[in-house]
Write a protein that holds these residues in place. Sequence first.
Motif, mmCIF file in Angstrom:
data_model
loop_
_atom_site.group_PDB
_atom_site.id
_atom_site.type_symbol
_atom_site.label_atom_id
_atom_site.label_comp_id
_atom_site.label_asym_id
_atom_site.label_seq_id
_atom_site.Cartn_x
_atom_site.Cartn_y
_atom_site.Cartn_z
ATOM 1 N N GLN A 150 0.828 -1.207 0.000
ATOM 2 C CA GLN A 150 0.000 0.000 0.000
ATOM 3 C C GLN A 150 0.864 1.260 0.000
ATOM 4 O O GLN A 150 0.560 2.239 -0.670
ATOM 5 C CB GLN A 150 -0.906 0.016 1.228
ATOM 6 C CG GLN A 150 -1.939 -1.096 1.248
ATOM 7 C CD GLN A 150 -3.088 -0.833 0.304
ATOM 8 O OE1 GLN A 150 -3.405 0.307 -0.007
ATOM 9 N NE2 GLN A 150 -3.707 -1.882 -0.185
ATOM 10 N N TRP A 151 1.940 1.243 0.771
ATOM 11 C CA TRP A 151 2.790 2.440 0.877
ATOM 12 C C TRP A 151 3.460 2.757 -0.438
ATOM 13 O O TRP A 151 3.675 3.918 -0.774
ATOM 14 C CB TRP A 151 3.820 2.267 2.008
ATOM 15 C CG TRP A 151 3.162 2.318 3.346
ATOM 16 C CD1 TRP A 151 1.838 2.114 3.592
ATOM 17 C CD2 TRP A 151 3.750 2.620 4.613
ATOM 18 N NE1 TRP A 151 1.587 2.257 4.937
ATOM 19 C CE2 TRP A 151 2.728 2.565 5.578
ATOM 20 C CE3 TRP A 151 5.050 2.909 5.015
ATOM 21 C CZ2 TRP A 151 2.955 2.799 6.923
ATOM 22 C CZ3 TRP A 151 5.282 3.141 6.362
ATOM 23 C CH2 TRP A 151 4.254 3.090 7.312
ATOM 24 N N ILE A 152 3.801 1.696 -1.170
ATOM 25 C CA ILE A 152 4.394 1.920 -2.491
ATOM 26 C C ILE A 152 3.380 2.659 -3.371
ATOM 27 O O ILE A 152 3.714 3.631 -4.046
ATOM 28 C CB ILE A 152 4.817 0.575 -3.124
ATOM 29 C CG1 ILE A 152 5.950 -0.046 -2.293
ATOM 30 C CG2 ILE A 152 5.242 0.760 -4.565
ATOM 31 C CD1 ILE A 152 6.283 -1.473 -2.645
ATOM 32 N N GLY A 153 2.111 2.217 -3.290
ATOM 33 C CA GLY A 153 1.051 2.862 -4.054
ATOM 34 C C GLY A 153 0.896 4.335 -3.702
ATOM 35 O O GLY A 153 0.730 5.190 -4.577
ATOM 36 N N ALA A 154 0.985 4.648 -2.404
ATOM 37 C CA ALA A 154 0.839 6.037 -1.967
ATOM 38 C C ALA A 154 1.965 6.906 -2.505
ATOM 39 O O ALA A 154 1.742 8.032 -2.967
ATOM 40 C CB ALA A 154 0.824 6.101 -0.446
ATOM 41 N N ALA A 155 3.187 6.367 -2.451
ATOM 42 C CA ALA A 155 4.325 7.133 -2.951
ATOM 43 C C ALA A 155 4.142 7.454 -4.431
ATOM 44 O O ALA A 155 4.491 8.543 -4.899
ATOM 45 C CB ALA A 155 5.618 6.351 -2.723
ATOM 46 N N ARG A 156 3.552 6.502 -5.184
ATOM 47 C CA ARG A 156 3.314 6.729 -6.613
ATOM 48 C C ARG A 156 2.369 7.910 -6.849
ATOM 49 O O ARG A 156 2.494 8.635 -7.824
ATOM 50 C CB ARG A 156 2.725 5.479 -7.261
ATOM 51 C CG ARG A 156 3.625 4.275 -7.187
ATOM 52 C CD ARG A 156 4.297 3.997 -8.528
ATOM 53 N NE ARG A 156 5.146 2.812 -8.416
ATOM 54 C CZ ARG A 156 6.469 2.862 -8.300
ATOM 55 N NH1 ARG A 156 7.103 4.029 -8.292
ATOM 56 N NH2 ARG A 156 7.171 1.758 -8.197
ATOM 57 N N ILE A 157 1.380 8.074 -5.956
ATOM 58 C CA ILE A 157 0.436 9.182 -6.127
ATOM 59 C C ILE A 157 1.154 10.512 -5.959
ATOM 60 O O ILE A 157 0.959 11.450 -6.734
ATOM 61 C CB ILE A 157 -0.727 9.056 -5.130
ATOM 62 C CG1 ILE A 157 -1.553 7.838 -5.504
ATOM 63 C CG2 ILE A 157 -1.595 10.308 -5.142
ATOM 64 C CD1 ILE A 157 -2.557 7.448 -4.479
ATOM 65 N N PHE A 158 2.033 10.587 -4.949
ATOM 66 C CA PHE A 158 2.797 11.823 -4.777
ATOM 67 C C PHE A 158 3.689 12.081 -5.990
ATOM 68 O O PHE A 158 3.941 13.222 -6.364
ATOM 69 C CB PHE A 158 3.651 11.761 -3.506
ATOM 70 C CG PHE A 158 2.900 12.160 -2.276
ATOM 71 C CD1 PHE A 158 2.562 13.498 -2.063
ATOM 72 C CD2 PHE A 158 2.511 11.228 -1.339
ATOM 73 C CE1 PHE A 158 1.859 13.880 -0.934
ATOM 74 C CE2 PHE A 158 1.808 11.594 -0.201
ATOM 75 C CZ PHE A 158 1.481 12.920 -0.006
ATOM 76 N N GLN A 159 4.162 10.999 -6.609
ATOM 77 C CA GLN A 159 5.000 11.149 -7.799
ATOM 78 C C GLN A 159 4.270 11.926 -8.892
ATOM 79 O O GLN A 159 4.895 12.672 -9.644
ATOM 80 C CB GLN A 159 5.407 9.773 -8.339
ATOM 81 C CG GLN A 159 6.722 9.269 -7.766
ATOM 82 C CD GLN A 159 7.124 7.956 -8.406
ATOM 83 O OE1 GLN A 159 6.361 6.998 -8.405
ATOM 84 N NE2 GLN A 159 8.322 7.909 -8.965
ATOM 85 N N ALA A 160 2.925 11.748 -8.947
ATOM 86 C CA ALA A 160 2.137 12.444 -9.961
ATOM 87 C C ALA A 160 2.252 13.957 -9.828
ATOM 88 O O ALA A 160 2.053 14.704 -10.781
ATOM 89 C CB ALA A 160 0.667 12.023 -9.881
ATOM 90 N N THR A 161 2.576 14.444 -8.609
ATOM 91 C CA THR A 161 2.692 15.885 -8.414
ATOM 92 C C THR A 161 4.095 16.380 -8.735
ATOM 93 O O THR A 161 4.380 17.568 -8.627
ATOM 94 C CB THR A 161 2.397 16.272 -6.958
ATOM 95 O OG1 THR A 161 3.440 15.732 -6.132
ATOM 96 C CG2 THR A 161 1.071 15.745 -6.498
ATOM 97 N N GLY A 162 5.030 15.471 -9.058
ATOM 98 C CA GLY A 162 6.387 15.887 -9.398
ATOM 99 C C GLY A 162 7.398 15.590 -8.307
ATOM 100 O O GLY A 162 8.604 15.791 -8.489
ATOM 101 N N LEU A 163 6.950 15.119 -7.148
ATOM 102 C CA LEU A 163 7.888 14.744 -6.093
ATOM 103 C C LEU A 163 8.591 13.434 -6.474
ATOM 104 O O LEU A 163 8.069 12.661 -7.264
ATOM 105 C CB LEU A 163 7.140 14.512 -4.779
ATOM 106 C CG LEU A 163 6.725 15.719 -3.951
ATOM 107 C CD1 LEU A 163 5.894 15.258 -2.760
ATOM 108 C CD2 LEU A 163 7.943 16.482 -3.479
ATOM 109 N N SER A 164 9.770 13.180 -5.865
ATOM 110 C CA SER A 164 10.436 11.908 -6.124
ATOM 111 C C SER A 164 9.740 10.818 -5.317
ATOM 112 O O SER A 164 9.013 11.092 -4.361
ATOM 113 C CB SER A 164 11.906 11.987 -5.717
ATOM 114 O OG SER A 164 11.994 12.084 -4.310
ATOM 115 N N TYR A 165 9.965 9.551 -5.703
ATOM 116 C CA TYR A 165 9.366 8.419 -5.001
ATOM 117 C C TYR A 165 9.723 8.468 -3.520
ATOM 118 O O TYR A 165 8.865 8.330 -2.644
ATOM 119 C CB TYR A 165 9.858 7.109 -5.636
ATOM 120 C CG TYR A 165 9.385 5.866 -4.931
ATOM 121 C CD1 TYR A 165 8.105 5.366 -5.136
ATOM 122 C CD2 TYR A 165 10.221 5.183 -4.045
ATOM 123 C CE1 TYR A 165 7.667 4.228 -4.490
ATOM 124 C CE2 TYR A 165 9.791 4.035 -3.384
ATOM 125 C CZ TYR A 165 8.512 3.561 -3.614
ATOM 126 O OH TYR A 165 8.080 2.428 -2.961
#
Lengths: 484, 92
Positions: A150-165
Amino acid sequence: MTINWQLMLPLIVYLVGVYAIGYYSSAFVAKARATSGKTFLEEFFLGSRDLNGFVLAMTLVATYISASSFIGGPGVAYNQGLGWVFLAMSQMPTGYLTLTLLGKRFAITARKMEALTVVDFLKKRYQNDAVVVLASASVVLFLLSSMTAQWIGAARIFQATGLSYEAGLTIFVLTVLVYVTVGGFRAVALTDALQGCVMLVGTLAIFIGTVVAGGGLSNIIQTMYRTNPDLITPFGVKGYIAVPWVSSFWVLVGLGLAGLPQIAVRAMAYKNSRSMHRAIIIGTPVAGFLMLGMHLVGALARGVVPGIKVGDMVVPTLTVQVLPPWLAGVFLAGPLAAIMSTVDSMLLMVSSSIVKDLYLNYINKRATDRMVSSLSLATTAIVGVIVYLTALKPPSLLVWLNLFALGGLEAAFFWPIILGLYWPKANGAGALASLITGVSTYIVFDRVWNRPFGTHTVVLPLVLALLAFVLVTSLTTKKQLQKL
Amino acid sequence: MRDNDPRYAQSTKEALIGLTIFVLNFVWWFGFGYGMGSGSPANYTYVLGFPSWFFWSCIMGFVVFSVVVWLAVKYFFKEMPLDSEGVKADDD
């Protein structure tokens, strides 16, 4: 690294709300901590059995609904069409079945036993150490592995905003850790309620956005029909969704959910019977709407934005294409909320198993109040950090275990909980046999005999676990009678 | 754990009601889904743009069972105290 602030801003507002709830709940935890160790444990792991109907409904639904309902599921619906939405509707009973099935019986019994966790209930019901140790071990192993995913999935969502994983993961983990450690179960349940509302708004927004962008429902469905007629049948593309298999989802994600410890524990946390009634009435349409809405969006997307190759990219792509940027940020908070509300419960569940079910039962029975509370906070934080490190570089064992987490936990816990409540003769030996049979046959079947008789892998192990339970219980009961 | 708590009879009844709704929910879903959706998609009829099988099985199933659950709780579920003090026959 350029950050898309239009997407990021709604996420920040949402995170601030989550922190505020953590701060609010911390007062209850601090007060309980000053009273006694027992009061502390009841507040930290069960919110002092204080949930009202609305919060109970939301925390139940939000705990169950995870990344897969917002990202993975709609992605499959994109490829399989309305048949996959049809399958997803087997999750509609989430809103009412667990609460009615475990029911007031569970709430009453748990109060009599002063049980704070599901394993605690099993311990007091069966008085069997092997059951307690194996049940706690299943909770820790299966939930640790699902949390990582699940945490991997959450990090991916933040990636959509331009943040790094890594940055996305860090922000996410820090937030969850802070509010869970300072606020305990109350913070988890209240943030779940907020997250449930965010999910409802997000789902409604993207549904309307998709229908408008596609020129109306009728138009979209006809485009899907012209793309491939299979997309509007209940059978999926080329009969991918077979009848026995989709029907058995009613067992996996309908009935079986009552056996998930992170779900079942909520059925002992409500304040009174009125809150339970309200939760059933509110939870059913909420669960149904989220399941129907998100999967339908995924299926309709095929007629609106065709040509997406990777299923997981369907919802992010759709979000950017059909919603204005500021609303896209609001929507992205939806799946983030889905993930956060799932992992916060898992985190608390794992630490309650370690502290309450294992440490206090077997390692140190005479821990002082002070030690109990410090240890609970420390364990929660340490488990969180461990999951953070594993999510940075997931070990293959965890990835493998995660595949079994949902069915494995159901196979382990379903009968020991249900029969423990409704079958007075059920005994420890039977529960142990059921637990071992359930988990081991589930893992074996998954490897060597996937889809026995066309059903989902979870069905047969559940049947075998029931047989083992009844058989061993009746055998051992006879022996006891002979001894007398 | 013995079964002499007077609240248990009602709680068993409520669990069975939940289970019955679950089974009816499944039958509704299965019946409309495969009953109306099994033919060739070329012959499908439509309601509000959706194929009829989908409209009845999934959308109306969602609406109808939300109402059924609400009615069941309103008419068959009883309020009761949950604490141990709530009963006279305390069995432990």
